[in-house]
Scaffold this motif. Structure first.
Motif, PDB file in Angstrom:
ATOM      1  N   SER A 236     138.035  -6.052 101.225  1.00  0.00           N
ATOM      2  CA  SER A 236     136.581  -6.150 100.761  1.00  0.00           C
ATOM      3  C   SER A 236     135.917  -7.244 100.995  1.00  0.00           C
ATOM      4  O   SER A 236     136.423  -8.153 100.879  1.00  0.00           O
ATOM      5  CB  SER A 236     136.866  -5.312  99.402  1.00  0.00           C
TER       6      SER A 236
ATOM      7  N   GLU B 281     129.941  -6.755  97.119  1.00  0.00           N
ATOM      8  CA  GLU B 281     129.014  -5.638  97.114  1.00  0.00           C
ATOM      9  C   GLU B 281     127.712  -6.002  97.025  1.00  0.00           C
ATOM     10  O   GLU B 281     127.217  -6.861  96.308  1.00  0.00           O
ATOM     11  CB  GLU B 281     129.083  -4.958  95.788  1.00  0.00           C
TER      12      GLU B 281
ATOM     13  N   ARG C 142     132.768  -4.238  98.084  1.00  0.00           N
ATOM     14  CA  ARG C 142     132.488  -3.191  98.986  1.00  0.00           C
ATOM     15  C   ARG C 142     133.550  -3.472 100.256  1.00  0.00           C
ATOM     16  O   ARG C 142     133.837  -4.571 100.873  1.00  0.00           O
ATOM     17  CB  ARG C 142     131.005  -3.250  99.448  1.00  0.00           C
TER      18      ARG C 142
ATOM     19  N   GLU D 226     132.919  -0.450 106.615  1.00  0.00           N
ATOM     20  CA  GLU D 226     132.557   0.732 107.142  1.00  0.00           C
ATOM     21  C   GLU D 226     133.254   1.232 108.232  1.00  0.00           C
ATOM     22  O   GLU D 226     133.123   2.430 108.761  1.00  0.00           O
ATOM     23  CB  GLU D 226     131.064   0.842 107.364  1.00  0.00           C
TER      24      GLU D 226
ATOM     25  N   HIS E 131     132.763   5.560  98.727  1.00  0.00           N
ATOM     26  CA  HIS E 131     132.671   4.089  98.822  1.00  0.00           C
ATOM     27  C   HIS E 131     133.034   3.651 100.206  1.00  0.00           C
ATOM     28  O   HIS E 131     132.956   2.327 100.735  1.00  0.00           O
ATOM     29  CB  HIS E 131     133.342   3.266  97.851  1.00  0.00           C
TER      30      HIS E 131
ATOM     31  N   ARG F 138     136.404   3.818 101.190  1.00  0.00           N
ATOM     32  CA  ARG F 138     137.898   3.422 101.109  1.00  0.00           C
ATOM     33  C   ARG F 138     138.636   4.852 101.814  1.00  0.00           C
ATOM     34  O   ARG F 138     138.304   5.965 101.446  1.00  0.00           O
ATOM     35  CB  ARG F 138     138.368   3.361  99.561  1.00  0.00           C
TER      36      ARG F 138
ATOM     37  N   ASP G  41     142.559  -2.924  99.226  1.00  0.00           N
ATOM     38  CA  ASP G  41     141.220  -2.689  98.605  1.00  0.00           C
ATOM     39  C   ASP G  41     140.431  -1.483  99.533  1.00  0.00           C
ATOM     40  O   ASP G  41     139.807  -0.739  99.109  1.00  0.00           O
ATOM     41  CB  ASP G  41     140.273  -3.757  98.789  1.00  0.00           C
TER      42      ASP G  41
END
Ligand SMILES: Cc1cc2nc3c(=O)[nH]c(=O)nc-3n(C[C@H](O)[C@H](O)[C@H](O)COP(=O)(O)OP(=O)(O)OC[C@H]3O[C@@H](n4cnc5c(N)ncnc54)[C@H](O)[C@@H]3O)c2cc1C
Length: 373
Positions: free
Chosen positions: A107, A110, A233, A236, A248, A250, A270
């Motif tokens: 991650s 964010e 975050r 993608e 989110h 994940r 993560d």
């Protein structure tokens, strides 16, 4: 056997998965490739120390992989095609084919949802960002950390510990250390008071500019450095590839850490959301390392004709550093909810340091021991 296993990400989860599977599959003819954006293992759990100007050990992935037979490809993953079973990279060899994929891309920060944050705030979730922030903090008189979670607490206290004259402020939208026990939070507030850190709870940031932060209340906080530490975050790539993810991004995996939509894909760390009776796993090294090892075992099970084993999710503690000589160890129930039992002060700081060193040891030695979560 000619199976090609590709592991994406060489953090706690990906490196753990690659080494564990390689060990189990030695001599079977399976080929293991580990792709990572850098040629170094980054101890993310120490990035607040790096940002505070401390030196971290240099951990080349080539050394950590010595003798494992795992091929390291240093490149950025730019896409996954689950139908063609390929991964796209930004540098040669550009495309990798896989029979089994492990997705462990971790991650990042964010992005702040407030105006000006992207341009003027700093983050510390990657090594590059931490180094950039460190240069800034070294010249700063006044630093404001936004985010009352564990990363914000560790960052604020590390800055105050390393630079005693520095003015440090911590802003939290809710309580600082929400979810921790009353005793743990009381100890954290005592550490803030001792270190002279100003804390504002239930405080919303409205805007960040080059001179500091503007609060929803209308107050202006002057600071020459604002650190955004309000959550992680995930990349993608899984969602873009059509793999099942939560809202989110994940990857949704079953108890064997296997994608619920694509059974030849596993995920850990993560970037994976393993279900623990309706609650996703916490984004933590404490989760990622054992998950990676379980994913490695599950991949080896699959390729040797066994039913991939189920990962056991049980938490025991959370460790939060408060500078180098103080910390809080929050003991938890197996479901990660806090007990009132805590360890604090130097014993807790020494315990946390031992855990972090043990984590790097585990990255060097993929051994057959059973991971605890
Ligand atoms: C300051 C700080 C303190 C923390 N303290 C703690 C703590 O005390 N305890 C705890 O349990 N957790 C802590 N955490 C959280 C912990 O660091 C993460 O949860 C953990 O690193 C997740 O492991 P991972 O392997 O999933 O991902 P990561 O460690 O993030 O590894 C992901 C890897 O994937 C690579 N990568 C990402 N995208 C790409 C791409 N597109 N192409 C190629 N490679 C890519 C990255 O370079 C990285 O090597 C802390 C985090 C921070 C930032």
């Amino acid at each position: 056997m000619k199976d090609r296993i590709v592991v994406l990400g060489a953090g706690y989860a990906g490196l753990g998965a690659a080494k564990r599977a390689a060990r189990r599959l030695r001599g079977t003819g399976a080929r293991m490739t580990l792709v990572n954006a850098s040629d170094r293992f980054v101890e993310r759990v120490r990035l607040h120390q790096l940002a505070a100007g401390q030196r971290l050990p240099d951990l080349p992935l080539a050394t950590l992989l010595e003798g494992t037979g795992v091929e390291l490809v240093v490149a950025r993953v730019t896409g996954i095609d689950p139908e063609a079973r390929t991964v796209r990279l930004d540098t040669p060899p550009y495309t990798l084919h896989y029979d089994v994929l492990v997705y462990a891309l971790g991650s990042g920060a964010e992005p702040a949802a407030v105006p000006g944050a992207r341009e003027h705030a700093y983050s510390l979730t990657t090594a590059d960002e931490a180094v950039r922030l460190g240069r800034r903090v070294a010249r700063a008189q006044r630093v404001t950390v936004v985010g009352g979670g564990l990363t914000g607490i560790e960052a604020a206290t590390e800055f105050a510990f390393t630079r005693p004259g520095l003015r440090v402020e911590l802003l939290s939208a809710g309580l600082v250390g929400e979810g921790l026990s009353v005793r743990a939070r009381r100890h954290i507030h005592r550490a803030f008071a001792r270190m002279g850190i100003d804390v504002r709870e239930h405080t919303q940031v409205a805007k960040i500019d080059p001179d500091g932060a503007l609060l929803e209340s209308g107050d202006e906080l002057r600071a020459d450095t604002v650190v955004w530490a309000a959550g992680f975050r995930v990349p993608e790539l899984a969602a873009q590839a059509g793999l099942a993810t939560d809202r989110h991004g994940r990857m949704l995996v079953d108890r064997a850490l296997r994608s619920v939509s694509h059974p030849d894909v596993f995920a850990a760390g993560d970037a994976a959301a393993a279900d623990r009776s309706g609650r996703p796993t916490r984004m933590a090294c404490q989760t990622g390392l054992p998950m990676g090892m379980y994913a490695g075992e599950a991949v080896a099970d699959l390729l040797t004709g066994r039913e991939p084993r189920r990962a056991l999710f049980r938490y025991v503690w959370q460790n939060i550093s408060l500078g180098r000589h103080d910390a809080v160890t929050q003991f938890t129930r197996p479901d990660d909810t806090s007990l009132e039992t805590v360890m604090t002060g130097r014993p807790s700081a020494a315990f946390k340091e031992a855990i972090l060193r043990g984590t790097v040891w585990a990255m060097r030695h993929s051994g057959p021991y059973r991971p605890i979560m």
